[in-house]
Design a protein around this motif. Structure first.
Motif, PDB file in Angstrom:
ATOM      1  N   GLU A 159       0.523  -1.224  -0.049  1.00  0.00           N
ATOM      2  CA  GLU A 159      -0.355   0.185  -0.119  1.00  0.00           C
ATOM      3  C   GLU A 159       0.483   1.115  -0.302  1.00  0.00           C
ATOM      4  OE1 GLU A 159      -2.168  -3.679   1.459  1.00  0.00           O
ATOM      5  OE2 GLU A 159      -0.153  -2.237   3.095  1.00  0.00           O
ATOM      6  N   GLU A 160       2.421   1.357   0.762  1.00  0.00           N
ATOM      7  CA  GLU A 160       3.272   2.675   1.030  1.00  0.00           C
ATOM      8  C   GLU A 160       3.908   2.515  -0.145  1.00  0.00           C
ATOM      9  OE1 GLU A 160       3.411   2.338   5.111  1.00  0.00           O
ATOM     10  OE2 GLU A 160       4.409   1.691   4.496  1.00  0.00           O
ATOM     11  N   PHE A 161       3.702   1.720  -1.663  1.00  0.00           N
ATOM     12  CA  PHE A 161       5.601   1.751  -2.600  1.00  0.00           C
ATOM     13  C   PHE A 161       4.729   2.743  -3.071  1.00  0.00           C
ATOM     14  CE2 PHE A 161       7.143   0.122  -6.136  1.00  0.00           C
ATOM     15  CZ  PHE A 161       8.044   0.116  -6.127  1.00  0.00           C
ATOM     16  N   PRO A 192      15.950  -0.218  -7.846  1.00  0.00           N
ATOM     17  CA  PRO A 192      16.742  -0.679  -8.896  1.00  0.00           C
ATOM     18  C   PRO A 192      16.702  -1.943  -8.081  1.00  0.00           C
ATOM     19  CG  PRO A 192      18.458   1.497  -8.466  1.00  0.00           C
ATOM     20  CD  PRO A 192      17.091   1.183  -7.301  1.00  0.00           C
ATOM     21  N   TYR A 193      16.583  -3.074  -9.070  1.00  0.00           N
ATOM     22  CA  TYR A 193      16.618  -4.331  -9.072  1.00  0.00           C
ATOM     23  C   TYR A 193      15.660  -4.928  -7.817  1.00  0.00           C
ATOM     24  CZ  TYR A 193      20.790  -3.392 -12.005  1.00  0.00           C
ATOM     25  OH  TYR A 193      22.061  -2.859 -12.783  1.00  0.00           O
ATOM     26  N   ALA A 194      14.803  -4.410  -7.403  1.00  0.00           N
ATOM     27  CA  ALA A 194      13.868  -4.976  -5.812  1.00  0.00           C
ATOM     28  C   ALA A 194      13.077  -4.335  -6.325  1.00  0.00           C
ATOM     29  CB  ALA A 194      14.815  -4.994  -4.990  1.00  0.00           C
ATOM     30  N   ALA A 195      12.223  -2.913  -6.934  1.00  0.00           N
ATOM     31  CA  ALA A 195      10.890  -2.948  -7.101  1.00  0.00           C
ATOM     32  C   ALA A 195      10.002  -3.226  -7.124  1.00  0.00           C
ATOM     33  CB  ALA A 195      11.179  -1.363  -7.962  1.00  0.00           C
ATOM     34  N   ARG A 196      10.589  -4.754  -8.071  1.00  0.00           N
ATOM     35  CA  ARG A 196       9.247  -5.570  -7.806  1.00  0.00           C
ATOM     36  C   ARG A 196       8.310  -6.398  -6.482  1.00  0.00           C
ATOM     37  NH1 ARG A 196      13.461  -8.675 -10.451  1.00  0.00           N
ATOM     38  NH2 ARG A 196      14.204 -10.564  -9.056  1.00  0.00           N
ATOM     39  N   ASP A 197       9.305  -6.101  -5.694  1.00  0.00           N
ATOM     40  CA  ASP A 197       9.325  -6.844  -4.161  1.00  0.00           C
ATOM     41  C   ASP A 197       8.983  -5.831  -3.109  1.00  0.00           C
ATOM     42  OD1 ASP A 197       9.758  -9.348  -4.712  1.00  0.00           O
ATOM     43  OD2 ASP A 197      12.056  -9.166  -5.479  1.00  0.00           O
ATOM     44  N   LYS A 198       8.826  -4.039  -3.959  1.00  0.00           N
ATOM     45  CA  LYS A 198       8.451  -3.126  -2.764  1.00  0.00           C
ATOM     46  C   LYS A 198       9.617  -2.415  -2.039  1.00  0.00           C
ATOM     47  CE  LYS A 198       4.179  -3.326  -4.811  1.00  0.00           C
ATOM     48  NZ  LYS A 198       3.850  -3.763  -5.641  1.00  0.00           N
TER      49      LYS A 198
END
Length: 98
Positions: free
Chosen positions: A38-40, A53-59
């Motif tokens: 919810e905060e992402f 970078p490289y970790a945004a898909r995991d929020k």
């Protein structure tokens, strides 16, 4: 909070062998950690904060300006990141933490 590992110019904080916070020690100092789904989006659009970078898909977000958060907010988000990561650990890993 269990351990930290010094890698290159970064400090990586971990729980159950999973990262929950990374401090990039290069100038300027930057910090990356996991936030709730919810905060992402909200946090990623604040000045001084971007998707990691490289970790945004995991929020994960990257704080490019450490002054954008107050001490209370830092404590909240680091503790929250720890708990979010810890909640995904296997029962076996959780048992080892006790």
């Amino acid at each position: 909070m269990n351990s930290s590992v010094l890698m290159y110019n970064d400090i990586c904080f971990m729980v159950g062998e999973k990262m929950f916070c990374v401090i990039l020690l290069d100038t300027p100092l930057k910090v990356s950690f996991k936030v709730s789904d919810e905060e992402f989006d909200e946090m990623s659009n604040l000045e001084g904060i971007v998707p990691a970078p490289y970790a945004a898909r995991d929020k994960w977000i990257l704080i490019e300006n450490v002054n954008v958060l107050s001490k209370i907010k830092w404590e909240h988000y680091i503790n929250q990141s720890y708990n979010l990561v810890k909640s995904k650990l296997s029962k076996k890993k959780l048992a080892l933490l006790k």
